[in-house]
Scaffold this motif. Structure first.
Motif, short mmCIF file in Angstrom:
data_model
loop_
_atom_site.label_atom_id
_atom_site.label_comp_id
_atom_site.label_asym_id
_atom_site.label_seq_id
_atom_site.Cartn_x
_atom_site.Cartn_y
_atom_site.Cartn_z
N PHE A 211 0.81 -1.21 0.00
CA PHE A 211 0.00 0.00 0.00
C PHE A 211 0.85 1.28 0.00
O PHE A 211 0.31 2.36 -0.18
CB PHE A 211 -0.95 -0.01 1.20
N ALA A 212 2.17 1.13 0.20
CA ALA A 212 3.09 2.27 0.05
C ALA A 212 4.27 1.79 -0.78
O ALA A 212 5.39 1.62 -0.28
CB ALA A 212 3.54 2.79 1.41
N PRO A 213 4.02 1.54 -2.05
CA PRO A 213 5.06 0.90 -2.87
C PRO A 213 6.30 1.76 -3.08
O PRO A 213 7.37 1.24 -3.36
CB PRO A 213 4.35 0.64 -4.20
N ALA A 214 6.15 3.06 -2.97
CA ALA A 214 7.31 3.94 -3.19
C ALA A 214 8.16 4.10 -1.94
O ALA A 214 9.27 4.65 -2.02
CB ALA A 214 6.84 5.31 -3.67
N SER A 215 7.68 3.64 -0.80
CA SER A 215 8.44 3.79 0.44
C SER A 215 9.55 2.75 0.52
O SER A 215 9.59 1.80 -0.28
CB SER A 215 7.51 3.66 1.65
N ASP A 216 10.45 2.96 1.50
CA ASP A 216 11.59 2.05 1.66
C ASP A 216 11.38 1.19 2.89
O ASP A 216 12.23 1.08 3.76
CB ASP A 216 12.88 2.86 1.77
N ILE A 217 10.21 0.54 2.96
CA ILE A 217 9.89 -0.33 4.10
C ILE A 217 10.60 -1.66 3.90
O ILE A 217 10.62 -2.22 2.81
CB ILE A 217 8.38 -0.52 4.23
N ALA A 218 11.16 -2.16 4.99
CA ALA A 218 11.92 -3.41 4.91
C ALA A 218 11.00 -4.58 4.59
O ALA A 218 9.83 -4.61 4.99
CB ALA A 218 12.65 -3.65 6.22
N LYS A 219 11.54 -5.54 3.91
CA LYS A 219 10.77 -6.74 3.56
C LYS A 219 10.54 -7.58 4.81
O LYS A 219 11.22 -7.42 5.83
CB LYS A 219 11.53 -7.55 2.53
N PRO A 220 9.56 -8.50 4.76
CA PRO A 220 9.32 -9.39 5.91
C PRO A 220 10.57 -10.20 6.23
O PRO A 220 11.27 -10.67 5.32
CB PRO A 220 8.17 -10.28 5.44
N TYR B 78 22.86 5.10 5.76
CA TYR B 78 23.12 4.02 6.70
C TYR B 78 21.85 3.19 6.88
O TYR B 78 20.73 3.66 6.65
CB TYR B 78 23.61 4.55 8.04
N ARG B 79 22.04 1.95 7.31
CA ARG B 79 20.93 1.04 7.60
C ARG B 79 21.36 0.10 8.71
O ARG B 79 22.56 -0.08 8.96
CB ARG B 79 20.52 0.25 6.35
N VAL B 80 20.38 -0.50 9.35
CA VAL B 80 20.63 -1.47 10.41
C VAL B 80 20.28 -2.84 9.87
O VAL B 80 19.20 -3.04 9.28
CB VAL B 80 19.80 -1.14 11.67
N VAL B 81 21.16 -3.81 10.08
CA VAL B 81 20.99 -5.17 9.59
C VAL B 81 21.09 -6.13 10.76
O VAL B 81 22.01 -6.02 11.59
CB VAL B 81 22.06 -5.51 8.53
N ALA B 82 20.14 -7.08 10.84
CA ALA B 82 20.18 -8.14 11.84
C ALA B 82 19.64 -9.41 11.19
O ALA B 82 18.43 -9.52 10.96
CB ALA B 82 19.38 -7.77 13.08
N LYS B 83 20.50 -10.36 10.87
CA LYS B 83 20.13 -11.55 10.09
C LYS B 83 19.46 -11.11 8.79
O LYS B 83 20.02 -10.36 8.01
CB LYS B 83 19.26 -12.47 10.93
N ASP B 84 18.20 -11.57 8.58
CA ASP B 84 17.52 -11.18 7.36
C ASP B 84 16.74 -9.89 7.51
O ASP B 84 16.09 -9.42 6.57
CB ASP B 84 16.58 -12.30 6.88
N GLY B 85 16.77 -9.32 8.71
CA GLY B 85 16.10 -8.04 8.93
C GLY B 85 16.97 -6.88 8.49
O GLY B 85 18.13 -6.76 8.91
N VAL B 86 16.43 -6.06 7.63
CA VAL B 86 17.17 -4.91 7.10
C VAL B 86 16.26 -3.70 7.14
O VAL B 86 15.13 -3.74 6.63
CB VAL B 86 17.65 -5.16 5.65
N SER B 87 16.74 -2.64 7.75
CA SER B 87 15.95 -1.41 7.77
C SER B 87 16.09 -0.70 6.43
O SER B 87 16.91 -1.06 5.60
CB SER B 87 16.43 -0.50 8.90
N ARG B 88 15.30 0.30 6.24
CA ARG B 88 15.46 1.10 5.03
C ARG B 88 16.73 1.94 5.16
O ARG B 88 17.31 2.08 6.23
CB ARG B 88 14.24 1.99 4.82
N ASP B 89 17.15 2.50 4.07
CA ASP B 89 18.33 3.37 4.07
C ASP B 89 17.95 4.76 4.56
O ASP B 89 16.98 5.36 4.06
CB ASP B 89 18.93 3.46 2.68
N TYR B 90 18.70 5.25 5.53
CA TYR B 90 18.50 6.60 6.05
C TYR B 90 19.64 7.49 5.56
O TYR B 90 20.78 7.04 5.38
CB TYR B 90 18.48 6.59 7.58
N VAL B 91 19.33 8.73 5.34
CA VAL B 91 20.29 9.67 4.75
C VAL B 91 20.79 10.63 5.82
O VAL B 91 19.99 11.22 6.57
CB VAL B 91 19.65 10.45 3.58
N VAL B 92 22.10 10.80 5.87
CA VAL B 92 22.75 11.76 6.76
C VAL B 92 23.38 12.84 5.88
O VAL B 92 24.26 12.55 5.07
CB VAL B 92 23.81 11.10 7.64
#
Length: 704
Positions: free
Chosen positions: A199-208, A288-302
C-alpha cells in the motif's frame, strides 16, 4: 331504493372497502420490505466478497514476498494495481447496480414464494392482477389479496429473502481471516510488512524477515562536519546481539558498506552504534541502515553541513604611544605577538550569519598527563574575566583586547584565545580554533654606579666625591635617574638627577658631587647611597615605569686632610699613584701626572710599588681618596672594568676635554683635574715612581 342501497356512501359498502384497502396495504408493505431486504443482502454479499478477496490477495502477496520472491518496488506496484483493478471492476459490475436500480415486485414475490412453496402462487397472482385491474371484478381481486395476506402472515420477516449466498461468502471470509491470523501468529516473518509495502510501494519499508527492525533513530538527519553520529535501533525477532550491524556508505562512493557492530543498551531490544570516520566524526554525507540476520531497515540519509566556523580576517596592532612604534595590520593571521600594552583589534568573519560572538581568553594547563593532547577541552582553561562580547554585523564580528602581563609581570595574563559564536539558527562552533598570545615585556632598565668602583670606601671630610651613574634601557628610553643618600636611616638626599641632553635616550649618564660638609657629615659618619633608574613605560595614559636599583654603596667620612690651595679630584689612572716615593721627596711630584698617563706601561713594572696601598679613587676623571685598605690587584681589576665600560663615552667634567683625552689644567688651576683614562702609562713606570711626594703636582707628564 335499489340505487340507494348500492351507493358507495352506504355503511356496508364503506366497511368492506376499508377492509380490502387494509389487506392490499399490508401485502404491498410486505412486498416493499422484501425488496429492501433483497437489495441489502445483495449489497452485503458483494462487500463480503471484496473483503474476502482482499484478505486472500494480501495473504498470498505476503507469502510470495516472504518466502518466494521479495517484492521489488515494481512488484509492489503490480500487486497494488491488481488489487485495485479487481476491486473496482467487481464494484462496478456487482455493487453499483444494486444502488442504482429498484427491485422488481415480481422478483420480490418470487423470492418470498421460493422461501415458502406452500403459497401456491397466491402472492404472484396478486402481483399480476394488481398490474391489470381492468376487467377484473373487485370481489376477485379482494379475494386474491386476502389469500396473499394470509400467506404472508405465516412467513417470518427475515425468512422472506434467501440468505444462503451471503452466509456462504461469510464462511469463506471467516476462513480466510483465520488463515491470515494464524499466519501472522505462527510465521516468523510479519505479513503486515508486506501489506505496508504494497500500500506504500514507493516507500523504503523493509521486507518481511525473521528479525524486524522496528525503529531506527535519528533516521534521516542533518549534522555538522566532524560530528559523530549515534544510531539507536529497536529490534524484535529471533537474533543474537552479534547479529546486529550498522552499515553505512558515503554518498560520493568513497566508502561503501562499512560495517560496525551495535551493542545492547539498557533495554535488551535496543542497540546502539556510533559512526566515526577516519579523522574523526562524520566528514561526508552518507546513507546508513541497520541489519540483523535477514532483517534490514530502510536506508537513512545523513546530510553533512559545513561546521559553523569563524575565522580571523585581520589583526590591527596599536602599540602604546610611549614606545614610538607604528600601528600595523596582519591579514589572515590569528597569532598575537606584541609588546605589552598593545591594543589588538580582532576582525573576524563567519560562514553563517552571526547572532552573537565573543572572544575568550585562555590559559594553557601546565603539567598535562601523557594523553592530554587528545583531550581538547582540558588543554585550556578560561582566564579570569576573560570574555569580551564582540560587535556583530551580519557575518562579521569585531572586538579589541589589551595585550598585557599578569599582576606580577612574570607571564602573559592569557596564553591563548579563541572565538566562539552562535549563528542566527542557533548553531554554535563546537571546536573553535585556539590562537596563541605572545607578550613581549617592556624590559626593566639597567643602572650602575660607575664611580666609585668600591662599594665600601672612605673620603676626607673636606673632599668631594663625584658619583657617576650610567643607566640604559634596551628597548625604549630612560625617563629618570634618582640618587638616595642615607646616614643611620636619616635621608640626606633623595632626588632625580639632571640628565641634561641625555633625557629620553636609551642610555644616559648622570653625576652627583657628594660633599660631606654640605650634607652635614662629620668624621666617622657613614653615608649609604644607591641609584634608581626608571624607564618611560606607560599604562594607558598613566606612567607605570619599570624600576631598577643598584646595590648600596657606603662611604666613611675621615678627618679632613691638609687642604691644598686648589682642591684636585685625583685620577686613579695616574702614572705614579702608588709609586716608590709615597714617602718621598714631594707630595705632588712629577709622577702624579707624569709622562706615562698615556704611556706604554698599563700593566707595567710599578703596579705594586714598595708602599702599594691604595689611597685614592676616581669618578670619570675626578679623584677622591677611597678605601686605603683595598688590595692593589682588586683595585686595578675594577679600574680596568671601568675603563672598558667608559672607553667610548665622553666623560662629564667641570674641565674642558678634547677628543684625544688632553685636558687644559695648568698649574694653579682651581678646577678638579680629570686625566685621560686611555693613558698609556696607567700602571706604567710611574705607578711606583719616585715622585709620589715629589716635586710638583702638574709636572710635565700630565698628558705625556
Amino acid at each position: 331504493m335499489a340505487s340507494e342501497m348500492n351507493s358507495p356512501t352506504s355503511p356496508a359498502m364503506t366497511a368492506s372497502a376499508r377492509q380490502a384497502a387494509k389487506v392490499k396495504g399490508y401485502v404491498n408493505q410486505q412486498l416493499e420490505k422484501t425488496r429492501k431486504q433483497v437489495k441489502t443482502i445483495d449489497f452485503i454479499s458483494g462487500a463480503l466478497v471484496l473483503v474476502a478477496f482482499t484478505i486472500g490477495f494480501l495473504l498470498f502477496a505476503a507469502m510470495v514476498d516472504a518466502w518466494i520472491w521479495p517484492l521489488t518496488p515494481l512488484g509492489r506496484w503490480a500487486f497494488l494495481l491488481i488489487w485495485l483493478g479487481s476491486c473496482l471492476g467487481y464494484t462496478v459490475i456487482s455493487i453499483v447496480p444494486l444502488l442504482m436500480k429498484r427491485i422488481n415486485p415480481d422478483y420480490a414475490a418470487k423470492m418470498i414464494e421460493e422461501a415458502k412453496p406452500s403459497f401456491s402462487n397466491s402472492l404472484m397472482n396478486y402481483v399480476s392482477l394488481r398490474k391489470r385491474p381492468e376487467g377484473i371484478r373487485p370481489a376477485v381481486l379482494d379475494a386474491v389479496s386476502r389469500q396473499a395476506a394470509t400467506d404472508l402472515a405465516s412467513v417470518p420477516g427475515d425468512a422472506a429473502v434467501d440468505q444462503t449466498k451471503m452466509i456462504r461468502i461469510g464462511f469463506v471470509l471467516v476462513g480466510l481471516t483465520l488463515l491470515a491470523v494464524s499466519y501472522k501468529i505462527l510465521s516468523p516473518k510479519d505479513p503486515l510488512s508486506t501489506v505496508a509495502r504494497i500500500f506504500a510501494p514507493a516507500s523504503d519499508i523493509a521486507k518481511p524477515a525473521v528479525v524486524t527492525i522496528e525503529e531506527v533513530l535519528p533516521g534521516d538527519v542533518e549534522i555538522f562536519f566532524g560530528e559523530s553520529l549515534e544510531v539507536v535501533a529497536r529490534i524484535s525477532g529471533r537474533h543474537q546481539p552479534e547479529d546486529v550491524k550498522l552499515v553505512y556508505s558515503t554518498i560520493d562512493g568513497q566508502m561503501v558498506d562499512q560495517s560496525l557492530s551495535m551493542v545492547p543498551a539498557d533495554d535488551p531490544r535496543t542497540y546502539e552504534g556510533t559512526i566515526v570516520m577516519p579523522g574523526g566524526g562524520v566528514q561526508a554525507s552518507l546513507q546508513y541502515r541497520v541489519v540483523a540476520k535477514d532483517g534490514v531497515s530502510r536506508d537513512y540519509v545523513v546530510t553533512v553541513r559545513p561546521n559553523p566556523t569563524i575565522a580571523i580576517e585581520s589583526l590591527l596592532f596599536d602599540p602604546p604611544d610611549y614606545t614610538g612604534l607604528a600601528s600595523r595590520t596582519l591579514m589572515g593571521v590569528g597569532d598575537i605577538d606584541a609588546i605589552e600594552g598593545t591594543l589588538v583589534t580582532i576582525n573576524a568573519v563567519a560562514n553563517l550569519p552571526i547572532k552573537s560572538a565573543e572572544v575568550e581568553l585562555l590559559n594553557e594547563v601546565v603539567n598535562l598527563p601523557e594523553d592530554a593532547e587528545l583531550a581538547y577541552d582540558k588543554r585550556f582553561v578560561p582566564a579570569v574575566g576573560s570574555k569580551y562580547i564582540m560587535e556583530v554585523d551580519g557575518k562579521n564580528a569585531t572586538q579589541s583586547i589589551l595585550v598585557k602581563l599578569d599582576a606580577n609581570r612574570e607571564k602573559p595574563f592569557a596564553t591563548h584565545y579563541r572565538l566562539k559564536f552562535t549563528s542566527t539558527d542557533g548553531n554554535r562552533n563546537s571546536r573553535p580554533n585556539v590562537y596563541p598570545i605572545r607578550v613581549t615585556p617592556d624590559l626593566a632598565p639597567d643602572v650602575e654606579i660607575k664611580n666609585p668602583v668600591e662599594t665600601d670606601g672612605q673620603i676626607p671630610q673636606n673632599q668631594v666625591l663625584a658619583v657617576d651613574i650610567v643607566a640604559s634601557d634596551l628597548d625604549f628610553a630612560i625617563d629618570s635617574v634618582q640618587l638616595s643618600i642615607d646616614q643611620n636611616g636619616r635621608s640626606l638626599f633623595s632626588d632625580s638627577l639632571s640628565l641634561k641632553s641625555n633625557k629620553g635616550n636609551r642610555q644616559v649618564t648622570a653625576r652627583y658631587l657628594l660633599d660631606p660638609v654640605a650634607l652635614g657629615l662629620k668624621p666617622g659618619d657613614v653615608a649609604v647611597f644607591h641609584a634608581v633608574a626608571k624607564d618611560n613605560r606607560m599604562q594607558g595614559r598613566k606612567p607605570d615605569p619599570n624600576i631598577s636599583r643598584t646595590q648600596n654603596y657606603s662611604v666613611t667620612i675621615q678627618r679632613p686632610e691638609e687642604e691644598s690651595p686648589e682642591p684636585v679630584a685625583k685620577n686613579p689612572d695616574g702614572e705614579g699613584q702608588n709609586g716608590e716615593g709615597q714617602n718621598g721627596e714631594g707630595q705632588n711630584g712629577e709622577g702624579q701626572n707624569g709622562e706615562g698617563q698615556n704611556g706604554e706601561g698599563q700593566n707595567g713594572e710599578g703596579q705594586n710599588g714598595e708602599n702599594g696601598q691604595q689611597d685614592s679613587s676616581l669618578t670619570n676623571g675626578s679623584q677622591t681618596t677611597m678605601s686605603k685598605n683595598a688590595s692593589d690587584g682588586e683595585r686595578m681589576r675594577k679600574l680596568q672594568e671601568f675603563l672598558d665600560e667608559q672607553e667610548n663615552r665622553e666623560p662629564e667634567d667641570s674641565s674642558s676635554e678634547n677628543d684625544n683625552g688632553d685636558m687644559n689644567n695648568d698649574t694653579g688651576s682651581s678646577d678638579p683635574v680629570s686625566k685621560n683614562p686611555d693613558g698609556e702609562g696607567q700602571n706604567g713606570e710611574g705607578q711606583n715612581g719616585e715622585g709620589q711626594n715629589g716635586e710638583g703636582q702638574n709636572d710635565e707628564g700630565q698628558n705625556g
